[in-house]
Write an enzyme that holds these catalytic residues in place. Structure first.
Site, PDB file in Angstrom:
ATOM      1  N   SER A 287     -18.898  47.535  17.630  1.00 38.46           N
ATOM      2  CA  SER A 287     -18.573  47.751  16.269  1.00 38.46           C
ATOM      3  C   SER A 287     -18.076  46.415  15.549  1.00 38.46           C
ATOM      4  O   SER A 287     -17.681  45.357  16.085  1.00 38.46           O
ATOM      5  CB  SER A 287     -17.241  48.572  16.143  1.00 38.46           C
ATOM      6  OG  SER A 287     -16.046  47.910  16.899  1.00 38.46           O
TER       7      SER A 287
ATOM      8  N   TRP B 103     -21.060  52.000  24.428  1.00 37.75           N
ATOM      9  CA  TRP B 103     -21.321  53.393  25.180  1.00 37.75           C
ATOM     10  C   TRP B 103     -22.566  53.994  24.803  1.00 37.75           C
ATOM     11  O   TRP B 103     -22.977  54.968  25.280  1.00 37.75           O
ATOM     12  CB  TRP B 103     -20.072  54.174  25.275  1.00 37.75           C
ATOM     13  CG  TRP B 103     -19.522  54.223  23.797  1.00 37.75           C
ATOM     14  CD1 TRP B 103     -18.231  53.825  23.524  1.00 37.75           C
ATOM     15  CD2 TRP B 103     -19.670  55.066  22.840  1.00 37.75           C
ATOM     16  NE1 TRP B 103     -17.908  54.336  22.468  1.00 37.75           N
ATOM     17  CE2 TRP B 103     -18.635  54.878  21.588  1.00 37.75           C
ATOM     18  CE3 TRP B 103     -20.898  55.853  22.500  1.00 37.75           C
ATOM     19  CZ2 TRP B 103     -18.991  55.683  20.364  1.00 37.75           C
ATOM     20  CZ3 TRP B 103     -21.137  56.546  21.171  1.00 37.75           C
ATOM     21  CH2 TRP B 103     -20.002  56.467  20.352  1.00 37.75           C
ATOM     22  N   ASN B 104     -23.290  53.500  23.673  1.00 37.55           N
ATOM     23  CA  ASN B 104     -24.218  54.369  23.074  1.00 37.55           C
ATOM     24  C   ASN B 104     -25.576  54.403  23.917  1.00 37.55           C
ATOM     25  O   ASN B 104     -26.428  55.208  24.082  1.00 37.55           O
ATOM     26  CB  ASN B 104     -24.411  54.323  21.716  1.00 37.55           C
ATOM     27  CG  ASN B 104     -24.804  53.172  21.128  1.00 37.55           C
ATOM     28  OD1 ASN B 104     -24.464  51.812  21.819  1.00 37.55           O
ATOM     29  ND2 ASN B 104     -25.902  52.760  20.168  1.00 37.55           N
TER      30      ASN B 104
ATOM     31  N   CYS C 219     -26.985  52.273  16.214  1.00 36.38           N
ATOM     32  CA  CYS C 219     -26.519  51.085  15.475  1.00 36.38           C
ATOM     33  C   CYS C 219     -27.702  51.125  14.224  1.00 36.38           C
ATOM     34  O   CYS C 219     -27.177  51.168  12.952  1.00 36.38           O
ATOM     35  CB  CYS C 219     -26.685  49.853  15.990  1.00 36.38           C
ATOM     36  SG  CYS C 219     -28.136  49.222  16.669  1.00 36.38           S
TER      37      CYS C 219
ATOM     38  N   GLU D 119     -31.557  38.568  19.046  1.00 36.17           N
ATOM     39  CA  GLU D 119     -31.940  38.994  20.200  1.00 36.17           C
ATOM     40  C   GLU D 119     -33.282  38.997  20.272  1.00 36.17           C
ATOM     41  O   GLU D 119     -34.182  39.045  19.189  1.00 36.17           O
ATOM     42  CB  GLU D 119     -31.090  39.854  21.214  1.00 36.17           C
ATOM     43  CG  GLU D 119     -29.548  39.807  21.102  1.00 36.17           C
ATOM     44  CD  GLU D 119     -29.068  40.747  22.118  1.00 36.17           C
ATOM     45  OE1 GLU D 119     -28.468  41.806  21.299  1.00 36.17           O
ATOM     46  OE2 GLU D 119     -28.853  40.678  23.250  1.00 36.17           O
TER      47      GLU D 119
ATOM     48  N   GLU E 120     -23.985  41.815  17.566  1.00 38.38           N
ATOM     49  CA  GLU E 120     -24.828  42.851  17.078  1.00 38.38           C
ATOM     50  C   GLU E 120     -23.890  43.817  17.017  1.00 38.38           C
ATOM     51  O   GLU E 120     -23.754  44.664  17.547  1.00 38.38           O
ATOM     52  CB  GLU E 120     -25.812  43.259  18.384  1.00 38.38           C
ATOM     53  CG  GLU E 120     -26.843  42.180  18.738  1.00 38.38           C
ATOM     54  CD  GLU E 120     -27.843  41.602  17.952  1.00 38.38           C
ATOM     55  OE1 GLU E 120     -28.165  42.262  16.835  1.00 38.38           O
ATOM     56  OE2 GLU E 120     -28.802  41.042  18.213  1.00 38.38           O
TER      57      GLU E 120
ATOM     58  N   GLY F  91     -23.454  41.713  11.712  1.00 35.73           N
ATOM     59  CA  GLY F  91     -23.469  40.390  12.799  1.00 35.73           C
ATOM     60  C   GLY F  91     -24.479  39.447  12.323  1.00 35.73           C
ATOM     61  O   GLY F  91     -24.982  39.184  11.320  1.00 35.73           O
TER      62      GLY F  91
ATOM     63  N   GLU G 120     -19.658  53.185   8.398  1.00 26.48           N
ATOM     64  CA  GLU G 120     -20.468  53.603   9.677  1.00 26.48           C
ATOM     65  C   GLU G 120     -19.781  54.721  10.160  1.00 26.48           C
ATOM     66  O   GLU G 120     -18.661  54.798  10.455  1.00 26.48           O
ATOM     67  CB  GLU G 120     -20.762  52.511  10.724  1.00 26.48           C
ATOM     68  CG  GLU G 120     -21.563  52.978  11.518  1.00 26.48           C
ATOM     69  CD  GLU G 120     -21.797  52.132  12.817  1.00 26.48           C
ATOM     70  OE1 GLU G 120     -20.588  51.346  13.222  1.00 26.48           O
ATOM     71  OE2 GLU G 120     -22.982  51.871  13.056  1.00 26.48           O
TER      72      GLU G 120
HETATM   73  P1  NAD Z   1     -16.679  48.899  20.212  1.00 23.75           P
HETATM   74  O1  NAD Z   1     -16.638  47.774  19.370  1.00 23.75           O
HETATM   75  O2  NAD Z   1     -15.298  49.721  20.172  1.00 23.75           O
HETATM   76  O3  NAD Z   1     -16.687  48.408  21.859  1.00 23.75           O
HETATM   77  C1  NAD Z   1     -17.961  47.741  22.239  1.00 23.75           C
HETATM   78  C2  NAD Z   1     -17.630  47.039  23.382  1.00 23.75           C
HETATM   79  O4  NAD Z   1     -16.911  45.837  23.134  1.00 23.75           O
HETATM   80  C3  NAD Z   1     -17.059  47.965  24.491  1.00 23.75           C
HETATM   81  O5  NAD Z   1     -17.492  47.389  25.804  1.00 23.75           O
HETATM   82  C4  NAD Z   1     -15.588  47.575  24.475  1.00 23.75           C
HETATM   83  O6  NAD Z   1     -14.845  47.946  25.559  1.00 23.75           O
HETATM   84  C5  NAD Z   1     -15.583  46.075  23.993  1.00 23.75           C
HETATM   85  N1  NAD Z   1     -14.253  45.815  23.285  1.00 23.75           N
HETATM   86  C6  NAD Z   1     -13.559  46.292  22.227  1.00 23.75           C
HETATM   87  N2  NAD Z   1     -12.668  45.438  21.742  1.00 23.75           N
HETATM   88  C7  NAD Z   1     -12.979  44.396  22.255  1.00 23.75           C
HETATM   89  C8  NAD Z   1     -12.233  43.214  21.966  1.00 23.75           C
HETATM   90  N3  NAD Z   1     -11.240  43.028  21.212  1.00 23.75           N
HETATM   91  N4  NAD Z   1     -12.602  42.017  23.103  1.00 23.75           N
HETATM   92  C9  NAD Z   1     -13.717  42.233  23.843  1.00 23.75           C
HETATM   93  N5  NAD Z   1     -14.275  43.454  23.922  1.00 23.75           N
HETATM   94  C10 NAD Z   1     -13.875  44.345  23.271  1.00 23.75           C
HETATM   95  O7  NAD Z   1     -17.820  49.810  19.868  1.00 23.75           O
HETATM   96  P2  NAD Z   1     -18.223  51.308  20.425  1.00 23.75           P
HETATM   97  O8  NAD Z   1     -17.370  52.199  19.796  1.00 23.75           O
HETATM   98  O9  NAD Z   1     -18.610  51.275  21.995  1.00 23.75           O
HETATM   99  O10 NAD Z   1     -19.919  51.166  20.001  1.00 23.75           O
HETATM  100  C11 NAD Z   1     -20.374  51.667  18.688  1.00 23.75           C
HETATM  101  C12 NAD Z   1     -20.637  50.442  17.583  1.00 23.75           C
HETATM  102  O11 NAD Z   1     -21.647  49.608  18.513  1.00 23.75           O
HETATM  103  C13 NAD Z   1     -21.194  50.916  16.510  1.00 23.75           C
HETATM  104  O12 NAD Z   1     -20.457  50.354  15.569  1.00 23.75           O
HETATM  105  C14 NAD Z   1     -22.693  50.498  16.540  1.00 23.75           C
HETATM  106  O13 NAD Z   1     -23.229  50.562  15.528  1.00 23.75           O
HETATM  107  C15 NAD Z   1     -22.382  49.166  17.479  1.00 23.75           C
HETATM  108  N6  NAD Z   1     -23.713  49.134  17.873  1.00 23.75           N
HETATM  109  C16 NAD Z   1     -24.453  47.945  17.416  1.00 23.75           C
HETATM  110  C17 NAD Z   1     -25.925  47.565  17.972  1.00 23.75           C
HETATM  111  C18 NAD Z   1     -26.402  46.742  17.470  1.00 23.75           C
HETATM  112  O14 NAD Z   1     -27.581  46.004  18.183  1.00 23.75           O
HETATM  113  N7  NAD Z   1     -26.386  45.917  16.413  1.00 23.75           N
HETATM  114  C19 NAD Z   1     -26.381  48.486  18.999  1.00 23.75           C
HETATM  115  C20 NAD Z   1     -25.636  49.587  19.421  1.00 23.75           C
HETATM  116  C21 NAD Z   1     -24.217  49.805  18.978  1.00 23.75           C
END
Ligand code: NAD
Length: 469
Positions: A207, A131-132, A262, A439, A228, A435, A362
């Site tokens: 995450s 969602w960020n 992230c 990309e 990622e 991860g 984090e």
């Molecule tokens: P999250 O992992 O809770 O959710 C991310 C997405 O995955 C959402 O669409 C969620 O609905 C989906 N999801 C959750 N559990 C799932 C499952 N078991 N199977 C399939 N899909 C599932 O993360 P968040 O809280 O929305 O975002 C924050 C995290 O994202 C932070 O850890 C941040 O560092 C990371 N992030 C990483 C990058 C990168 O490029 N490395 C970029 C942005 C954010």
């Protein structure tokens, strides 16, 4: 069919009701995408590029409305959401440029055996995004997938689906065929259904915990997956650095987007001789940050995007207060109309116990920790003292030292005397808990295609070295 209520984090009020996708409906989205993909892949690449260029133009023409919608849904500053929308247009343009440039290789094995490779599309790509950065991440998954001849089923985060929905209308308007791109709107259950639906590639951003679960599910079906994930990125500042530039980059690197990046530079490591002065200057900057609505002039930091994330960040702060010192903190808004917003005070923490959780896990909020180092070795050791490996910043005038630290720091990206700049042309990916896979740029071409090797003999024959049986 259930509905998702979408809230604005600025005042906690509902801004939309969105129809959620039932997990049981996800396989039919993937099947329809697969049917559409077969003819999309047969299109001349120039035609695919034309459509993607049109998408870029349409985004470019709607930057302001897309940014405003994103800011309302995420609470992020308009300057940030506008730049992200611009980057989304650039991503479509960049991958449109790739569509007719993807080529295979030829290898002469011997004088009469030629092998050529064909980069084939993967098929249906599942893009799962957090969602960020909702709009840009949606674009970043869809654009390269389509350019290389794939279909894409995208799952936005349930809290921020609005700009992905806007993007879907833009794709239709630009001439993207029906069903080639679909949205699966919902939470983890919808994401799991998507990973299980027989897709050909999963590109996941989110995450570390969810990434592990996605990788386990994908592994069962042997579906390739790119992850990622989260980060705990260090910013190393040496006494010989350009300190004004470093100070700006440290503040922006962790407090922009209310820390929900992230690549947030959430661990500041400062050379001992500079430590006290730099931390004092930083403290003044943190106290001066204006937290509030992104629609108010002069706001530097918005709210957290979700109430859950606000509570998580506050939990870190409560714990850290016992394990260290709150050196500086900004004020949160007191206006009654913002009382229900998801606010967290940007905070600078010092004197933390070495095992404090905030130094290791984090936060994904506006929280900066400070540690001091006395030597390059100690700086490298502290930088690498986390299971994450996403990004790092090094600030020094000594180029030898900068490059040697770039080599020693375990992370996918290192910035030397700058921070947080990214480009579609440059590979991006993590190490360890951040991860695997990458990309962007030529990495995206490799990711969204797979090579087929075609062996050709100039004369029908038994291969040399094999006995006829
Ligand atoms: P999250 O992992 O809770 O959710 C991310 C997405 O995955 C959402 O669409 C969620 O609905 C989906 N999801 C959750 N559990 C799932 C499952 N078991 N199977 C399939 N899909 C599932 O993360 P968040 O809280 O929305 O975002 C924050 C995290 O994202 C932070 O850890 C941040 O560092 C990371 N992030 C990483 C990058 C990168 O490029 N490395 C970029 C942005 C954010």
């Amino acid at each position: 069919m259930t509905n998702l209520q979408v809230l604005s984090p600025i005042d906690g009020e509902p801004i939309a009701d969105v129809a959620a996708t039932a997990p049981s409906h996800v396989p039919s989205l993937v099947e329809a995408a697969r049917r559409a993909q077969a003819s999309w892949a047969r299109q001349r690449p120039e035609k695919r590029a034309e459509v993607l260029f049109r998408v870029a133009d349409l985004i470019g023409a709607r930057l302001d409305s897309l940014a405003e919608l994103e800011s309302r849904n995420t609470g992020k500053l308009l300057g940030d959401t506008r730049r992200e929308a611009l980057r989304a247009a650039e991503a479509f343009r960049y991958y449109a440029g790739w569509a007719d440039k993807v080529a295979g290789e030829t290898t002469m094995i011997d004088s009469s055996t030629l092998v050529y490779t064909v980069p084939e599309p993967r098929g249906v790509v599942a893009g799962i995004v957090p969602w960020n950065v909702p709009f840009f991440f949606a674009a970043k998954k869809i654009a390269p997938a389509l350019a290389m001849g794939n279909a894409c089923v995208l799952k936005p985060a349930p809290e921020t689906p609005l700009t992905a929905m806007a993007l879907l209308s833009i794709l239709t308007e630009a001439g993207v065929p029906d069903d080639l791109v679909a949205l699966a709107v919902g939470g983890a259950d919808v994401g799991e259904a998507l990973v299980d639906a027989g897709v050909d590639l999963v590109v996941f951003t989110g995450s570390t915990a969810a990434g592990r679960r996605v990788a386990e599910r994908a592994g069962r079906a042997l579906t390739p997956v790119v992850l990622e994930l989260g980060g705990k990125s260090p910013q190393l500042v040496f006494a010989d650095a350009d300190l004004d530039a470093a100070l700006d980059a440290v503040v922006l690197g962790v407090f922009a987007s209310c820390g929900q990046m992230c690549i947030a530079g959430s661990r500041l490591l400062v050379e001992d001789s500079l430590h006290d002065d730099f931390v004092a200057a930083l403290g003044r900057r943190v106290e001066g940050l204006r937290v509030g609505s992104p629609f108010e002039q002069g706001t530097n930091v918005g709210p957290q995007v979700t109430a859950a994330q606000r509570d998580k960040t506050r939990g870190f702060l409560t714990e850290a207060e016992r394990q260290g010192r709150v050196r500086a903190q900004a004020a949160v808004p007191t206006a009654p109309e913002l009382a229900k917003g998801f606010w967290v005070a940007p905070t600078l923490l010092t004197d933390l116990a070495p095992d404090a959780r905030v130094l290791r896990d984090e936060v994904f909020g506006p929280v900066l920790t400070v540690q001091r180092f006395r030597s390059v070795d100690e700086a490298a050791d502290l930088a690498n003292r986390t299971p994450f490996g996403l990004a790092a910043g090094v600030w020094t005038a000594d180029l030898g030292r900068a490059h040697s630290l770039a080599a020693r720091i375990r992370s996918g990206t290192v910035w030397l005397n700058t921070y947080r700049v990214l480009s579609e042309r440059v590979p991006f990916g993590g190490r360890g808990d951040s991860g695997h896979g990458a990309e962007n740029g030529t990495e995206a071409v490799r990711l969204y295609t797979q090579p087929k090797a075609v062996w050709t003999s100039f004369e029908p024959r038994t291969p040399p070295g094999f006995d006829v049986v």
